[in-house]
Design a protein around this motif. Structure first.
Motif, PDB file in Angstrom:
ATOM      1  N   HIS A  10       0.823  -1.216   0.000  1.00 25.50           N
ATOM      2  CA  HIS A  10       0.000   0.000   0.000  1.00 25.50           C
ATOM      3  C   HIS A  10       0.855   1.263   0.000  1.00 25.50           C
ATOM      4  N   VAL A  11       1.899   1.275   0.805  1.00 29.81           N
ATOM      5  CA  VAL A  11       2.770   2.453   0.883  1.00 29.81           C
ATOM      6  C   VAL A  11       3.479   2.679  -0.445  1.00 29.81           C
ATOM      7  N   SER A  12       3.959   1.600  -1.040  1.00 30.33           N
ATOM      8  CA  SER A  12       4.658   1.716  -2.325  1.00 30.33           C
ATOM      9  C   SER A  12       3.724   2.227  -3.415  1.00 30.33           C
ATOM     10  N   GLN A  13       2.473   1.806  -3.382  1.00 30.85           N
ATOM     11  CA  GLN A  13       1.512   2.286  -4.364  1.00 30.85           C
ATOM     12  C   GLN A  13       1.322   3.799  -4.258  1.00 30.85           C
ATOM     13  N   ILE A  14       1.240   4.300  -3.037  1.00 29.19           N
ATOM     14  CA  ILE A  14       1.072   5.745  -2.839  1.00 29.19           C
ATOM     15  C   ILE A  14       2.308   6.493  -3.330  1.00 29.19           C
ATOM     16  N   ILE A  15       3.494   5.979  -2.990  1.00 32.12           N
ATOM     17  CA  ILE A  15       4.738   6.634  -3.404  1.00 32.12           C
ATOM     18  C   ILE A  15       4.859   6.662  -4.924  1.00 32.12           C
ATOM     19  N   LEU A  16       4.585   5.536  -5.566  1.00 28.34           N
ATOM     20  CA  LEU A  16       4.691   5.459  -7.021  1.00 28.34           C
ATOM     21  C   LEU A  16       3.661   6.371  -7.701  1.00 28.34           C
ATOM     22  N   ALA A  17       2.453   6.444  -7.125  1.00 40.33           N
ATOM     23  CA  ALA A  17       1.431   7.321  -7.692  1.00 40.33           C
ATOM     24  C   ALA A  17       1.842   8.791  -7.590  1.00 40.33           C
ATOM     25  N   LEU A  18       2.377   9.172  -6.435  1.00 35.87           N
ATOM     26  CA  LEU A  18       2.809  10.558  -6.245  1.00 35.87           C
ATOM     27  C   LEU A  18       4.033  10.877  -7.093  1.00 35.87           C
ATOM     28  N   LEU A  19       4.870   9.874  -7.323  1.00 37.85           N
ATOM     29  CA  LEU A  19       6.104  10.092  -8.072  1.00 37.85           C
ATOM     30  C   LEU A  19       5.820  10.588  -9.485  1.00 37.85           C
ATOM     31  N   SER A  20       4.825  10.002 -10.144  1.00 40.42           N
ATOM     32  CA  SER A  20       4.518  10.413 -11.512  1.00 40.42           C
ATOM     33  C   SER A  20       4.070  11.877 -11.559  1.00 40.42           C
ATOM     34  N   PHE A  21       3.266  12.284 -10.564  1.00 45.29           N
ATOM     35  CA  PHE A  21       2.830  13.687 -10.516  1.00 45.29           C
ATOM     36  C   PHE A  21       4.007  14.614 -10.212  1.00 45.29           C
ATOM     37  N   MET A  22       4.901  14.176  -9.341  1.00 40.44           N
ATOM     38  CA  MET A  22       6.068  14.990  -8.993  1.00 40.44           C
ATOM     39  C   MET A  22       6.981  15.187 -10.194  1.00 40.44           C
ATOM     40  N   ILE A  24       6.084  15.265 -13.366  1.00 44.47           N
ATOM     41  CA  ILE A  24       5.437  16.254 -14.232  1.00 44.47           C
ATOM     42  C   ILE A  24       5.615  17.658 -13.665  1.00 44.47           C
ATOM     43  N   LEU A  25       5.456  17.800 -12.345  1.00 44.65           N
ATOM     44  CA  LEU A  25       5.593  19.102 -11.699  1.00 44.65           C
ATOM     45  C   LEU A  25       7.012  19.638 -11.834  1.00 44.65           C
ATOM     46  N   VAL A  26       7.993  18.784 -11.641  1.00 48.68           N
ATOM     47  CA  VAL A  26       9.394  19.202 -11.738  1.00 48.68           C
ATOM     48  C   VAL A  26       9.732  19.611 -13.162  1.00 48.68           C
ATOM     49  N   VAL A  27       9.304  18.804 -14.136  1.00 48.98           N
ATOM     50  CA  VAL A  27       9.581  19.129 -15.534  1.00 48.98           C
ATOM     51  C   VAL A  27       8.938  20.466 -15.913  1.00 48.98           C
ATOM     52  N   TYR A  28       7.696  20.677 -15.489  1.00 50.25           N
ATOM     53  CA  TYR A  28       7.031  21.940 -15.790  1.00 50.25           C
ATOM     54  C   TYR A  28       7.754  23.112 -15.131  1.00 50.25           C
ATOM     55  N   THR A  29       8.140  22.940 -13.863  1.00 48.96           N
ATOM     56  CA  THR A  29       8.811  24.024 -13.138  1.00 48.96           C
ATOM     57  C   THR A  29      10.123  24.404 -13.802  1.00 48.96           C
ATOM     58  N   LEU A  30      10.913  23.408 -14.172  1.00 53.42           N
ATOM     59  CA  LEU A  30      12.200  23.684 -14.805  1.00 53.42           C
ATOM     60  C   LEU A  30      12.019  24.363 -16.164  1.00 53.42           C
ATOM     61  N   THR A  31      11.051  23.882 -16.935  1.00 52.52           N
ATOM     62  CA  THR A  31      10.801  24.472 -18.251  1.00 52.52           C
ATOM     63  C   THR A  31      10.291  25.903 -18.114  1.00 52.52           C
ATOM     64  N   SER A  32       9.398  26.116 -17.142  1.00 56.80           N
ATOM     65  CA  SER A  32       8.865  27.458 -16.914  1.00 56.80           C
ATOM     66  C   SER A  32       9.972  28.425 -16.493  1.00 56.80           C
ATOM     67  N   GLN A  33      10.830  27.987 -15.585  1.00 53.48           N
ATOM     68  CA  GLN A  33      11.929  28.838 -15.142  1.00 53.48           C
ATOM     69  C   GLN A  33      12.871  29.182 -16.283  1.00 53.48           C
ATOM     70  N   ALA A  34      13.118  28.219 -17.158  1.00 51.63           N
ATOM     71  CA  ALA A  34      14.000  28.462 -18.296  1.00 51.63           C
ATOM     72  C   ALA A  34      13.392  29.499 -19.245  1.00 51.63           C
ATOM     73  N   ARG A  35      12.105  29.400 -19.489  1.00 52.30           N
ATOM     74  CA  ARG A  35      11.444  30.360 -20.372  1.00 52.30           C
ATOM     75  C   ARG A  35      11.381  31.744 -19.740  1.00 52.30           C
TER      76      ARG A  35
END
Length: 270
Positions: A10-22, A24-35
């Motif tokens: 159960h814990v691993s499922q939550i971590i893996l689910a949050l990881l995918s969102f994180m 996406i968030l990191v990629v967006y943040t880095l791209t936004s900062q670069a622009r």
């Protein structure tokens, strides 16, 4: 052990689910900062802080002209439209799916029509809807119904076909007529499939609603997105997109929990 046989706890499922969102968030943040580093006035990818600030303003501050909080007004209008459309599509799909699946004469008459309608792009019918039904609520709800119902019907027909013939024969042996067979044998077995079909239809239903609101509406989430696009207000657009995604997720979650509670033996644990 092969990976196909390994299942996360159960814990691993939550971590893996949050990881995918994180990610996406990191990629967006880095791209936004670069622009923004190249062009501080860039509107295409606003900073996360800007989106949060805009969301707070939209959620809590009333409109200066009307005095209403347009965010909640748009949400309510869109939710009413999509809920009515989904309910009509679900009831229609259940009726025609059972009738076509059970009765050969009705299958011969309506099955080809359903197959043809199901491959017609609903958005191509949007201008016809507005001409025939006007620009009010009827055309928007009808678009959702036309776009979703054929899929539900075909899915339920397939489920009716999967019911063992022995059950139908046994019911007839006990003296059941067509109505009793439909109510006592077929209906209980296709209801979980109906909920599943509605869940799968939520994405297209939202698509049809947003498209209809974008073309002709005075309120609604889709209307607001297309209203502000001319100003390149991506912070507003992204706020609305995130909110629409959240609403769709909540609707799907409610349907899934309902199915699990009513028919736990039919609901997968995925």
């Amino acid at each position: 052990m092969r990976w196909i046989n390994r299942k996360p706890d159960h814990v691993s499922q939550i971590i893996l689910a949050l990881l995918s969102f994180m990610i996406i968030l990191v990629v967006y943040t880095l791209t936004s900062q670069a622009r923004l580093a190249v062009n501080p006035s860039d509107k295409l990818m606003p900073a996360i802080s800007k989106i949060i600030e805009t969301a707070g303003r939209l959620i809590f501050e009333p409109d200066k002209r009307s005095g209403e909080i347009l965010f909640w007004k748009d949400s309510l209008v869109s939710l009413v439209r999509i809920c009515i459309g989904i309910i009509i599509a679900g009831v229609s799909g259940l009726f025609f799916g059972m009738a076509i699946g059970m009765i050969p004469y009705i299958r011969a008459a309506l099955s080809p029509l359903v197959k043809v309608i199901s491959v017609v792009p609903p958005l191509a019918l949007l201008p016809i809807m507005f001409i025939a039904l006007g620009l009010g609520e009827t055309s928007k709800i009808t678009l959702i119904v036309i776009g979703v119902t054929p899929f539900i019907i075909r899915d339920l027909i397939a489920r009716v076909d999967e019911i063992p013939v022995e059950q139908i024969v046994k019911a007839q042996t006990l003296g059941a007529n067509t109505f009793v067979i439909a109510k006592s044998v077929v209906l209980p077995q296709i209801m979980p499939r109906l909920v599943s079909a509605i869940r799968l239809s939520l994405g297209p239903a939202w698509l049809f609603l947003i498209a209809a609101e974008a073309v002709a509406a005075e309120a609604g989430l889709g209307y607001r997105i297309f209203l502000v696009r001319r100003y390149l207000a991506m912070d507003v657009i992204l706020t609305y997109v995130i909110w629409i995604s959240f609403l769709a997720f909540v609707m799907d979650w409610v349907l899934r929990k309902t199915s699990e509670n009513l028919w736990p033996w039919m609901e997968s644990k995925s």
